[in-house]
Design a protein around this motif. Sequence first.
Motif, mmCIF file in Angstrom:
data_model
loop_
_atom_site.group_PDB
_atom_site.id
_atom_site.type_symbol
_atom_site.label_atom_id
_atom_site.label_comp_id
_atom_site.label_asym_id
_atom_site.label_seq_id
_atom_site.Cartn_x
_atom_site.Cartn_y
_atom_site.Cartn_z
ATOM 1 N N THR A 132 0.839 -1.201 0.000
ATOM 2 C CA THR A 132 0.000 0.000 0.000
ATOM 3 C C THR A 132 0.869 1.244 0.000
ATOM 4 O O THR A 132 0.571 2.239 -0.666
ATOM 5 N N ALA B 113 -5.992 10.214 -0.550
ATOM 6 C CA ALA B 113 -6.931 9.146 -0.212
ATOM 7 C C ALA B 113 -7.990 8.972 -1.298
ATOM 8 O O ALA B 113 -8.298 7.847 -1.709
ATOM 9 N N ILE C 188 -8.564 4.924 -0.670
ATOM 10 C CA ILE C 188 -8.441 4.425 0.697
ATOM 11 C C ILE C 188 -9.002 5.462 1.651
ATOM 12 O O ILE C 188 -9.298 6.599 1.261
ATOM 13 N N ALA C 189 -9.146 5.078 2.912
ATOM 14 C CA ALA C 189 -9.686 6.001 3.910
ATOM 15 C C ALA C 189 -8.702 7.151 4.140
ATOM 16 O O ALA C 189 -7.476 6.974 4.077
ATOM 17 N N THR D 195 -6.272 6.622 6.921
ATOM 18 C CA THR D 195 -5.238 5.671 6.511
ATOM 19 C C THR D 195 -4.170 6.373 5.686
ATOM 20 O O THR D 195 -2.959 6.185 5.906
ATOM 21 N N ALA D 196 -4.597 7.181 4.713
ATOM 22 C CA ALA D 196 -3.638 7.920 3.886
ATOM 23 C C ALA D 196 -2.760 8.818 4.743
ATOM 24 O O ALA D 196 -1.548 8.915 4.520
ATOM 25 N N TYR E 139 0.043 6.791 6.461
ATOM 26 C CA TYR E 139 1.119 6.423 5.549
ATOM 27 C C TYR E 139 1.971 7.636 5.187
ATOM 28 O O TYR E 139 3.206 7.555 5.152
#
Length: 232
Positions: A164, A185, A190-191, A194-195, A198
Amino acid sequence: MKIDVLLIEDDPMVQEVNRQFIERVDGFQVIGTAHTGEEGIQLARIVKPDLIILDVYMPAKNGVETLKALRQEGINVEVIAVTAANDRKTIRTMLHHGARDYIIKPFKFERLQQALNNFLLYKSSIDGEGKLTQKELDQLNSMQTHIDKPIDIEVMPKGLNHQTMKQIMSYMALQQQSLSAEEAADGIGIARVTARRYLDYLQKSGKVQLDIQYGGVGRPLNRYSLVKSSSN
């Protein structure tokens, strides 16, 4: 931009799995399937795909012969080999005739995803009219080296996935300007939280740089861009 893919694979079950894998990657669509190399060549002439996913072990005309025939006919298409053939001679021959990547079966979805994202980055950089300067070409090679440079998985925070992370980096490499976590995101699918996790980790690792933008009412906006250097 949608990448049109032709899938040449003689095993119906493997063909269906590969088709589902390909279409899970944003920006790719399978526009045709073939069970033999000869059928694949004929279909390539008609549908003119951007990319062929090619098996090696096939009856009548194997993948090596198919790739050679595509090149001899001047069919302008990129090829990624996905096959159980793992002998050095076959791999060397396929790469020599222009296979952009070589994936050995069995493989995980993330490996194919990586190959497709790398292809998307390459195509977005090299397509179009006009000329490339040496600096632009060197930057493309440097960027790919930087993306492929391994991240120390041992020190990655719990819950972060290496593939990812590479997907985020490949997506950011395609952008002309910095992105907020929300924009990244939405672009990757992606959420947002979450982004952000990362991107924060990549910033601490030196893979991306942070640009804090002030102005207007409210909190400053964090924007991120890939560090365009292979020295980190």
